[in-house]
Motif scaffolding. Structure first.
Motif: not given
Length: 133
Positions: A27-35
């Motif tokens: 979840l952390f890496f998904l959120i960071v990659s969309t930003l």
């Protein structure tokens, strides 16, 4: 004399919380990659008063050293800029009616180049937007 232990203990690894930890990392890496910002070239944009959002089809950046980038590719020869923009706009005409060219120009860049890019994009049939903060 029997020195061996009767009950051998086998080491166990408790993996009950491993699924939770992996889910949180995913979840952390998904959120960071969309930003992540698609504009990799860092420029200092001038300040503007209106906030207009446009879908960035083609991004042209001019940095403080007067280097021109179309997307993330540096344009080595300024004379080829017209043909590179024309090819990029023609490639997008198949999917988008009026592609837009967003110009990211640094505050210390020469605005003669900005106007040249605007004219080239207009000739190619694209809408031109100057990006400001």
């Amino acid at each position: 004399m029997n020195i061996r232990r009767r009950f051998k203990e086998r080491p166990e690894v408790y993996t009950g919380s491993l699924n939770d930890i992996l889910f949180i990392l995913l979840l952390f890496f998904l959120i960071v990659s969309t930003l992540a910002n698609p504009n990799v070239i860092k420029v200092n944009n001038p300040k503007g008063q209106k906030d207009t959002k446009v879908k960035q089809n083609i991004v042209v950046s001019i940095d403080k050293d007067q280097h021109i980038y179309v997307g993330q590719n540096m344009v080595a020869d300024y004379n080829q800029l017209d043909t590179i923009l024309m090819a990029a706009v023609n490639k997008l005409h198949a999917t988008v009616d009026t592609p837009s060219v967003v110009i990211n120009a640094d505050t210390v860049s020469y605005y003669g180049q900005v106007f040249r890019i605007m004219q080239s994009a207009k000739k190619a049939g694209a809408r031109v937007v100057a990006n400001v903060k």
